[in-house]
Structure formats: structure tokens, C-alpha cells
Design a protein around this motif. Structure first.
Motif, PDB file in Angstrom:
ATOM      1  N   ASN A 286      68.426  27.448  46.445  1.00  0.00           N
ATOM      2  CA  ASN A 286      68.867  28.676  47.090  1.00  0.00           C
ATOM      3  C   ASN A 286      67.708  29.501  47.633  1.00  0.00           C
ATOM      4  O   ASN A 286      66.662  29.622  46.996  1.00  0.00           O
ATOM      5  CB  ASN A 286      69.646  29.541  46.092  1.00  0.00           C
ATOM      6  CG  ASN A 286      70.980  28.935  45.733  1.00  0.00           C
ATOM      7  OD1 ASN A 286      71.755  28.554  46.594  1.00  0.00           O
ATOM      8  ND2 ASN A 286      71.267  28.839  44.443  1.00  0.00           N
ATOM      9  N   VAL A 287      67.930  30.111  48.792  1.00  0.00           N
ATOM     10  CA  VAL A 287      66.920  31.000  49.340  1.00  0.00           C
ATOM     11  C   VAL A 287      66.820  32.242  48.454  1.00  0.00           C
ATOM     12  O   VAL A 287      67.818  32.740  47.947  1.00  0.00           O
ATOM     13  CB  VAL A 287      67.252  31.382  50.797  1.00  0.00           C
ATOM     14  CG1 VAL A 287      68.526  32.216  50.883  1.00  0.00           C
ATOM     15  CG2 VAL A 287      66.088  32.099  51.447  1.00  0.00           C
ATOM     16  N   ALA A 288      65.604  32.718  48.234  1.00  0.00           N
ATOM     17  CA  ALA A 288      65.358  33.826  47.307  1.00  0.00           C
ATOM     18  C   ALA A 288      65.754  35.164  47.927  1.00  0.00           C
ATOM     19  O   ALA A 288      65.337  35.481  49.044  1.00  0.00           O
ATOM     20  CB  ALA A 288      63.890  33.854  46.900  1.00  0.00           C
ATOM     21  N   THR A 289      66.522  35.933  47.184  1.00  0.00           N
ATOM     22  CA  THR A 289      66.956  37.246  47.649  1.00  0.00           C
ATOM     23  C   THR A 289      65.777  38.107  48.055  1.00  0.00           C
ATOM     24  O   THR A 289      65.787  38.754  49.113  1.00  0.00           O
ATOM     25  CB  THR A 289      67.766  37.965  46.550  1.00  0.00           C
ATOM     26  OG1 THR A 289      68.848  37.131  46.137  1.00  0.00           O
ATOM     27  CG2 THR A 289      68.306  39.301  47.050  1.00  0.00           C
ATOM     28  N   GLU A 290      64.733  38.123  47.234  1.00  0.00           N
ATOM     29  CA  GLU A 290      63.584  38.996  47.506  1.00  0.00           C
ATOM     30  C   GLU A 290      62.849  38.606  48.784  1.00  0.00           C
ATOM     31  O   GLU A 290      62.376  39.476  49.530  1.00  0.00           O
ATOM     32  CB  GLU A 290      62.623  39.015  46.316  1.00  0.00           C
ATOM     33  CG  GLU A 290      62.025  37.680  45.926  1.00  0.00           C
ATOM     34  CD  GLU A 290      62.896  36.848  44.990  1.00  0.00           C
ATOM     35  OE1 GLU A 290      62.342  35.934  44.349  1.00  0.00           O
ATOM     36  OE2 GLU A 290      64.114  37.111  44.903  1.00  0.00           O
ATOM     37  N   ASP A 291      62.780  37.307  49.084  1.00  0.00           N
ATOM     38  CA  ASP A 291      62.139  36.871  50.327  1.00  0.00           C
ATOM     39  C   ASP A 291      62.960  37.303  51.536  1.00  0.00           C
ATOM     40  O   ASP A 291      62.410  37.739  52.559  1.00  0.00           O
ATOM     41  CB  ASP A 291      61.968  35.350  50.330  1.00  0.00           C
ATOM     42  CG  ASP A 291      60.900  34.871  49.347  1.00  0.00           C
ATOM     43  OD1 ASP A 291      60.136  35.721  48.848  1.00  0.00           O
ATOM     44  OD2 ASP A 291      60.842  33.658  49.084  1.00  0.00           O
ATOM     45  N   VAL A 292      64.271  37.175  51.431  1.00  0.00           N
ATOM     46  CA  VAL A 292      65.151  37.564  52.531  1.00  0.00           C
ATOM     47  C   VAL A 292      65.107  39.074  52.750  1.00  0.00           C
ATOM     48  O   VAL A 292      64.979  39.555  53.883  1.00  0.00           O
ATOM     49  CB  VAL A 292      66.598  37.104  52.262  1.00  0.00           C
ATOM     50  CG1 VAL A 292      67.542  37.604  53.361  1.00  0.00           C
ATOM     51  CG2 VAL A 292      66.668  35.580  52.161  1.00  0.00           C
ATOM     52  N   VAL A 293      65.194  39.834  51.660  1.00  0.00           N
ATOM     53  CA  VAL A 293      65.160  41.299  51.769  1.00  0.00           C
ATOM     54  C   VAL A 293      63.840  41.759  52.376  1.00  0.00           C
ATOM     55  O   VAL A 293      63.812  42.626  53.259  1.00  0.00           O
ATOM     56  CB  VAL A 293      65.392  41.959  50.393  1.00  0.00           C
ATOM     57  CG1 VAL A 293      65.109  43.458  50.453  1.00  0.00           C
ATOM     58  CG2 VAL A 293      66.821  41.714  49.935  1.00  0.00           C
ATOM     59  N   PHE A 294      62.742  41.181  51.925  1.00  0.00           N
ATOM     60  CA  PHE A 294      61.432  41.558  52.465  1.00  0.00           C
ATOM     61  C   PHE A 294      61.363  41.291  53.967  1.00  0.00           C
ATOM     62  O   PHE A 294      60.912  42.145  54.742  1.00  0.00           O
ATOM     63  CB  PHE A 294      60.320  40.790  51.739  1.00  0.00           C
ATOM     64  CG  PHE A 294      58.941  41.117  52.246  1.00  0.00           C
ATOM     65  CD1 PHE A 294      58.334  42.320  51.925  1.00  0.00           C
ATOM     66  CD2 PHE A 294      58.262  40.216  53.055  1.00  0.00           C
ATOM     67  CE1 PHE A 294      57.058  42.636  52.409  1.00  0.00           C
ATOM     68  CE2 PHE A 294      56.994  40.522  53.540  1.00  0.00           C
ATOM     69  CZ  PHE A 294      56.396  41.726  53.214  1.00  0.00           C
TER      70      PHE A 294
END
Length: 300
Positions: free
Chosen positions: A250-258
Motif C-alpha cells: 500500500n502507498v503510505a498515507t504520509e507520503d501522499v499527504v506530504f
């Protein structure tokens, strides 16, 4: 060149469900609840919290009733995954008002996972959707192998669209369309989601990307350009496809949010508080968190 992008994006956090379901060691209910609570504090408003599946096949989700009992609230869309009528009945007895159903586009994928062809699985699910909508339940349809199948290879775009059309006509509120094994490239993401957002403009369209081959963020950017403003992500990048051993999943939430916040796109999520949520669950996982933002943040 001017790119038309949304001003705001909704993140659907799937870590407590999709992220944890395949973890080999059982994670305590208390740890899961602390994880969910901290995710809410970070600003998450929509979340998959557990699955009502057989404990025999998915032992990690054996505490579904307890998770739901302590997690439902009026400020968060708390979604539970249910594979069949039995799972739906358990979820409804627990007062769940947001339910996810799932099916793969690929016949082989479905036969390996649920011992049904795509047509058989769809035929079973469509009446259940009608019943749920009559009860006022929010229904999310998770469409797996929308781009590629681990057994059949490339999935034709028209097959994915046709399956989505059946669920839209049945009345689902949301389509979560997944690149299950992380094989999609940005041009494929743009092509499919451009068609889905045009054809089903009154249905919530959510993109679900895995970062198995490092293309999730690029695919998300392509989906943004195609008109998508909803994305499934998993805090810490936990979980992933069981058909790709060792893959980041899964793609990391924190990477997407950043990435989104750097682009000026609002998510409503506070990264420091999101990191605290990952800190809660990380000690219970058999593998260390390796997402880019979390790794850099931890070293700072």
C-alpha cells in the motif's frame, strides 16, 4: 502549462484493515484501537477499520466486533469490509452504517480468493447491495485487479468499466478501484480514471494504488489530472498484496499527504499527528516502517 487539479482531496485510511489483515503476528485489540484513535486525531475522516471475515482465514480480524464497538463515531466514516451475507449480518448487528464489498475484475483472481468467477461473485453481491441501500447503509464497492492480475496479466480497461457499471447501476455510493499488484503506469491510471469520472459522475470514485514498483505517487498524480479527488492510503505503507512477497504494498498515507500539501492541495491531515499514529502501531509490526516521509522524519 496549466494543470487542472482539485483544491482538496479526501484520504481514506485503510491501514487498520488492509494494512493489518495479513500481518503474521496477532496485534492486540488495544493496540489497534490506539492506532485508530490517533489516526482520527491526525484529521482522518474516512477509514476502513476492520473486516467481518472468517477468523479461520483471516485471524488478524477476529476482533472485528470489539473494534467496531469502540470505534464508531458520528464524525468519522468508519467502513468495514464484508465478503458475503454472513459478514454483512455480523456488521449490521454491530450497528455498522458503512460497508464495503469486494470483487476482482479477473476471473482467476476471484477463483483463487473466493472460489467464484467474476460473474458468480457479482451475481451474489448485487442483491445484497440493494438490500443495504434499502436499509440506508453507505455501500463501498472495492474493485480489485482493475489494471493487472497476478495470474492473467493485463486486465482490459473495458472489462473494469463494465464491472464498475454493474455496481453503479446497483446503487453503490462509492467505487474504490485498485491497482492490486502495483503494476499500473501513470498513462494507464489517467486513461481509466478519466473514463470512470466521466461515466459515473454521481458516484464517488476512489483510487487505490499499491507502491510495489514505486509508481504509486506518479499514478496518484495522473489520477488527480483525471478528476479523482479520493485516494485509499495506508499509514506507514503497511499491508499490501500477498501475491508480491517482499513488496512495499500500500502507498503510505504520509507520503501522499506530504506530496499533496506541497502541491497546495488540502487534505485536512496533520503530518506530525499522523506520524504519532504510525509510532503507535510500528512496535507491533514484524517489519520496520520504510516509507520515505516517515524515515526522513524519524531521522530529523
Amino acid at each position: 502549462m496549466t494543470i487542472d487539479l482539485p483544491n482538496k482531496v479526501t484520504i481514506i485510511e485503510v491501514g487498520p484493515r488492509d494494512g493489518l489483515q495479513n500481518v503474521s503476528v496477532f496485534i492486540s485489540t488495544e493496540a489497534k484501537l490506539q492506532f485508530i484513535d490517533q489516526l482520527k486525531k491526525s484529521g482522518i475522516k474516512e477509514m476502513e477499520i476492520t473486516s467481518f471475515v472468517s477468523p479461520k482465514w483471516v485471524p488478524q480480524m477476529q476482533d472485528a466486533e470489539d473494534i467496531v464497538w469502540h470505534s464508531l463515531d458520528l464524525n468519522t466514516r468508519t467502513i468495514v469490509l464484508t465478503p458475503n451475507r454472513s459478514g454483512i449480518q455480523r456488521a449490521r448487528l454491530s450497528n455498522c452504517q458503512e460497508i464495503a464489498l469486494f470483487v476482482g475484475v479477473s476471473n482467476t483472481f476471484n477463483q483463487k480468493n473466493i472460489n467464484r468467477t467474476t460473474a458468480q461473485a457479482t451475481e451474489e453481491l448485487l442483491p445484497l447491495i440493494k438490500e443495504l441501500k434499502e436499509q440506508g447503509v453507505f455501500v463501498r464497492a472495492c474493485i480489485s485487479t482493475a489494471f493487472y492480475c497476478p495470474f492473467e496479466g493485463r486486465v482490459e480497461e473495458k472489462e473494469t468499466i463494465q464491472l464498475c457499471k454493474q455496481f453503479v447501476h446497483a446503487g453503490v455510493d462509492e467505487l474504490s478501484v485498485a491497482d492490486t499488484i502495483g503494476m499500473a503506469a501513470p498513462h494507464e491510471s489517467y486513461s481509466l480514471f478519466s473514463k470512470l469520472t466521466t461515466l459515473f459522475s454521481t458516484t464517488l470514485i476512489t483510487a487505490h494504488f499499491h507502491d510495489t514498483r514505486g509508481m504509486a505517487l506518479a499514478n496518484i498524480f495522473a489520477a488527480l489530472q483525471a478528476g479523482v479527488s479520493r485516494f485509499d492510503t495506508s499509514a506507514g505503507g503497511i499491508g499490501g498484496c500477498p501475491f508480491a512477497p517482499g513488496a512495499s504494498g500500500n502507498v503510505a498515507t504520509e507520503d501522499v499527504v506530504f506530496m499533496l500539501e506541497r502541491m497546495g492541495i488540502q487534505t485536512g491531515i496533520q503530518l506530525p499527528l499522523l506520524v504519532q499514529a504510525i509510532d503507535v502501531i510500528a512496535p507491533h509490526l514484524p517489519k520496520p516502517i520504510s516509507s520515505s516521509f516517515y524515515t526522513l522524519y524519524s531521522k530529523a
